[in-house]
Design a protein around this motif. Sequence first.
Motif, PDB file in Angstrom:
ATOM      1  N   VAL A 137       0.850  -1.187   0.000  1.00  0.00           N
ATOM      2  CA  VAL A 137       0.000   0.000   0.000  1.00  0.00           C
ATOM      3  C   VAL A 137       0.886   1.237   0.000  1.00  0.00           C
ATOM      4  N   THR A 138       0.626   2.142  -0.938  1.00  0.00           N
ATOM      5  CA  THR A 138       1.302   3.427  -0.991  1.00  0.00           C
ATOM      6  C   THR A 138       0.270   4.496  -0.687  1.00  0.00           C
ATOM      7  N   LEU A 139       0.548   5.308   0.330  1.00  0.00           N
ATOM      8  CA  LEU A 139      -0.346   6.380   0.739  1.00  0.00           C
ATOM      9  C   LEU A 139       0.270   7.711   0.339  1.00  0.00           C
ATOM     10  N   ASN A 140      -0.417   8.425  -0.556  1.00  0.00           N
ATOM     11  CA  ASN A 140      -0.010   9.765  -0.972  1.00  0.00           C
ATOM     12  C   ASN A 140      -0.917  10.760  -0.273  1.00  0.00           C
ATOM     13  N   ALA A 141      -0.320  11.591   0.575  1.00  0.00           N
ATOM     14  CA  ALA A 141      -1.114  12.577   1.313  1.00  0.00           C
ATOM     15  C   ALA A 141      -0.215  13.713   1.759  1.00  0.00           C
ATOM     16  N   CYS A 142      -0.747  14.901   1.726  1.00  0.00           N
ATOM     17  CA  CYS A 142      -0.059  16.065   2.296  1.00  0.00           C
ATOM     18  C   CYS A 142       1.312  16.286   1.670  1.00  0.00           C
ATOM     19  N   GLY A 143       1.497  15.918   0.423  1.00  0.00           N
ATOM     20  CA  GLY A 143       2.788  16.080  -0.218  1.00  0.00           C
ATOM     21  C   GLY A 143       3.810  15.037   0.184  1.00  0.00           C
ATOM     22  N   GLU A 144       3.394  14.037   0.913  1.00  0.00           N
ATOM     23  CA  GLU A 144       4.292  12.971   1.383  1.00  0.00           C
ATOM     24  C   GLU A 144       3.804  11.631   0.831  1.00  0.00           C
ATOM     25  N   THR A 145       4.738  10.694   0.679  1.00  0.00           N
ATOM     26  CA  THR A 145       4.403   9.340   0.250  1.00  0.00           C
ATOM     27  C   THR A 145       4.942   8.367   1.288  1.00  0.00           C
ATOM     28  N   ASN A 146       4.076   7.480   1.748  1.00  0.00           N
ATOM     29  CA  ASN A 146       4.459   6.448   2.707  1.00  0.00           C
ATOM     30  C   ASN A 146       3.968   5.105   2.199  1.00  0.00           C
ATOM     31  N   SER A 147       4.751   4.078   2.430  1.00  0.00           N
ATOM     32  CA  SER A 147       4.377   2.736   1.989  1.00  0.00           C
ATOM     33  C   SER A 147       4.380   1.780   3.165  1.00  0.00           C
ATOM     34  N   PHE A 148       3.470   0.819   3.100  1.00  0.00           N
ATOM     35  CA  PHE A 148       3.415  -0.219   4.111  1.00  0.00           C
ATOM     36  C   PHE A 148       2.789  -1.459   3.500  1.00  0.00           C
ATOM     37  N   ILE A 149       2.954  -2.570   4.177  1.00  0.00           N
ATOM     38  CA  ILE A 149       2.447  -3.850   3.682  1.00  0.00           C
ATOM     39  C   ILE A 149       1.255  -4.268   4.533  1.00  0.00           C
ATOM     40  N   VAL A 150       0.190  -4.668   3.865  1.00  0.00           N
ATOM     41  CA  VAL A 150      -1.001  -5.190   4.529  1.00  0.00           C
ATOM     42  C   VAL A 150      -1.148  -6.646   4.132  1.00  0.00           C
ATOM     43  N   THR A 151      -1.236  -7.517   5.121  1.00  0.00           N
ATOM     44  CA  THR A 151      -1.552  -8.913   4.854  1.00  0.00           C
ATOM     45  C   THR A 151      -3.004  -9.115   5.249  1.00  0.00           C
ATOM     46  N   TYR A 152      -3.839  -9.416   4.260  1.00  0.00           N
ATOM     47  CA  TYR A 152      -5.269  -9.586   4.531  1.00  0.00           C
ATOM     48  C   TYR A 152      -5.621 -11.056   4.426  1.00  0.00           C
ATOM     49  N   PRO A 153      -6.303 -11.652   5.378  1.00  0.00           N
ATOM     50  CA  PRO A 153      -6.590 -11.089   6.692  1.00  0.00           C
ATOM     51  C   PRO A 153      -5.353 -11.191   7.567  1.00  0.00           C
ATOM     52  N   SER A 154      -5.233 -10.255   8.494  1.00  0.00           N
ATOM     53  CA  SER A 154      -4.069 -10.241   9.379  1.00  0.00           C
ATOM     54  C   SER A 154      -4.460 -10.810  10.731  1.00  0.00           C
ATOM     55  N   GLY A 155      -3.488 -10.872  11.606  1.00  0.00           N
ATOM     56  CA  GLY A 155      -3.749 -11.312  12.968  1.00  0.00           C
ATOM     57  C   GLY A 155      -4.522 -10.256  13.735  1.00  0.00           C
ATOM     58  N   GLU A 156      -4.610 -10.424  15.016  1.00  0.00           N
ATOM     59  CA  GLU A 156      -5.382  -9.514  15.843  1.00  0.00           C
ATOM     60  C   GLU A 156      -4.673  -8.176  15.972  1.00  0.00           C
TER      61      GLU A 156
END
Length: 164
Positions: A137-156
């Motif tokens: 997942v790449t999140l573009n917001a407020c002039g910034e870009t951040n990336s993270f990984i989502v494993t669906y479904p994830s643990g608790e």
Amino acid sequence: MVKNKFLLFCLTLLFMSLAGCSSDDGDAGTDGSLAVRNVYATGCKTGEQVQSRAEATTAFPGFDESVEYTCRNDGYVFIRHTNALFNCCSEVIDVDVSRRGNDIIVTEAETDNSCNCICPFDVSYEIGPLQPGTYNVTLNACGETNSFIVTYPSGEGDMVLNVR
């Protein structure tokens, strides 16, 4: 007779225009595309406003920007972007999502940039539906870009990404 035809014509135009309307709370397409639903933004969270991101770090102590996500049972991922810096005049934050394979791009955008100031907002929404798997997942917001990984479904529990 002419009035009736004109009225019928106007009603036809009205129904056609209403049929073309959509909202951010729409369903995903049948082609595997993703939808955004339940978009909520707090508006400016402080009475103080600054003119740059650099000023925000000292002007808003304790307002650390972060992204949290939680995988829901219905195929959607709930995302909460806390203390995102947007233009002070924005009352609504638009959220768009696109997908290429397992790459998901989320864009948060202010709707009004007419003021010369920024302040922290909280923005939350759900994206999906997702099939089980791992997504970049790449999140573009407020002039910034951040990336993270989502494993669906994830643990608790929530997964938290600190942005600053």
